[in-house]
Scaffold this active site. Structure first.
Site, mmCIF file in Angstrom:
data_model
loop_
_atom_site.group_PDB
_atom_site.id
_atom_site.type_symbol
_atom_site.label_atom_id
_atom_site.label_comp_id
_atom_site.label_asym_id
_atom_site.label_seq_id
_atom_site.Cartn_x
_atom_site.Cartn_y
_atom_site.Cartn_z
ATOM 1 N N ASN A 126 8.349 107.424 -34.646
ATOM 2 C CA ASN A 126 7.309 106.557 -34.790
ATOM 3 C C ASN A 126 5.789 107.240 -34.624
ATOM 4 O O ASN A 126 4.659 106.598 -35.020
ATOM 5 C CB ASN A 126 7.300 105.085 -34.180
ATOM 6 C CG ASN A 126 6.838 105.625 -32.751
ATOM 7 O OD1 ASN A 126 6.765 106.483 -32.116
ATOM 8 N ND2 ASN A 126 6.810 104.343 -32.221
ATOM 9 N N ASP A 157 8.563 103.745 -28.761
ATOM 10 C CA ASP A 157 9.210 102.533 -28.611
ATOM 11 C C ASP A 157 9.843 102.333 -27.143
ATOM 12 O O ASP A 157 9.798 101.375 -26.646
ATOM 13 C CB ASP A 157 9.877 102.097 -29.601
ATOM 14 C CG ASP A 157 9.218 102.024 -31.149
ATOM 15 O OD1 ASP A 157 7.961 101.452 -30.969
ATOM 16 O OD2 ASP A 157 9.701 102.000 -32.150
ATOM 17 N N LYS A 165 11.124 104.140 -39.782
ATOM 18 C CA LYS A 165 11.302 104.820 -38.421
ATOM 19 C C LYS A 165 12.506 105.820 -38.523
ATOM 20 O O LYS A 165 12.601 107.066 -38.118
ATOM 21 C CB LYS A 165 11.149 103.975 -37.205
ATOM 22 C CG LYS A 165 9.878 103.454 -37.112
ATOM 23 C CD LYS A 165 9.914 102.364 -35.711
ATOM 24 C CE LYS A 165 8.684 101.639 -35.563
ATOM 25 N NZ LYS A 165 8.701 101.042 -34.332
#
Length: 158
Positions: free
Chosen positions: A99, A114, A78
């Protein structure tokens, strides 16, 4: 290009490539979920898991995006994906991680989803324990840091 794919000579659409880049990826449920969603929505796309080493990440990410596809990035890439995109969203800039990626406006762009998990108040310790391989602890740590910098309070869903 249409959402269903690119038109090729003769008028038939070719499917667009979407991927999950990471290592490991074989365990992921994302391809089954994404492909079912493509089919239900009538989108001519295919979503594949691609086990990716660090030396191949930037080239794969940029090539897939520039070819009209996109995708997601998981462990352990990431932060490297953040460095590979040409333009990151404000949220991704705050977390230092990407991501999800795509091509738009002549640039490879990236974002992170996230952080949304933390902003909506999930108990990150429980989520990390249950889904660490699916979501990626590094992305969640960046989400927690961004939430704190933005002055948001965690409201746990217990």
């Amino acid at each position: 290009m249409t959402p269903a794919g690119r038109k090729r000579e003769g008028g038939a659409a070719t499917p667009r490539l979407f991927v999950l880049l990471g290592d490991p990826v074989a365990h992921s449920l994302s391809p089954a979920l994404q492909n079912a969603a493509f089919q239900a929505a009538g989108v001519g796309g295919v979503y594949l898991p691609l086990r990716t080493g660090p030396e191949d990440l930037a080239g794969l990410l940029r090539g897939i995006a520039r070819g009209g596809g996109g995708g997601n990035v998981t462990l352990p890439h990431k932060e490297a994906a953040f460095a590979a995109v040409e333009e990151a969203t404000p949220v991704a800039l705050r977390t230092g991680a990407v991501n999800t990626f795509w091509f738009e406006g002549g640039r490879v762009r990236g974002d992170t989803t996230d952080v949304i998990l933390d902003y909506v108040g999930y108990d990150l310790a429980k989520l990390r324990e249950a889904y660490d391989r699916q979501i990626g602890a590094a992305g969640l740590d960046g989400a927690e840091a961004a939430r704190r910098r933005d002055g948001l309070k965690a409201c746990h869903a217990d």
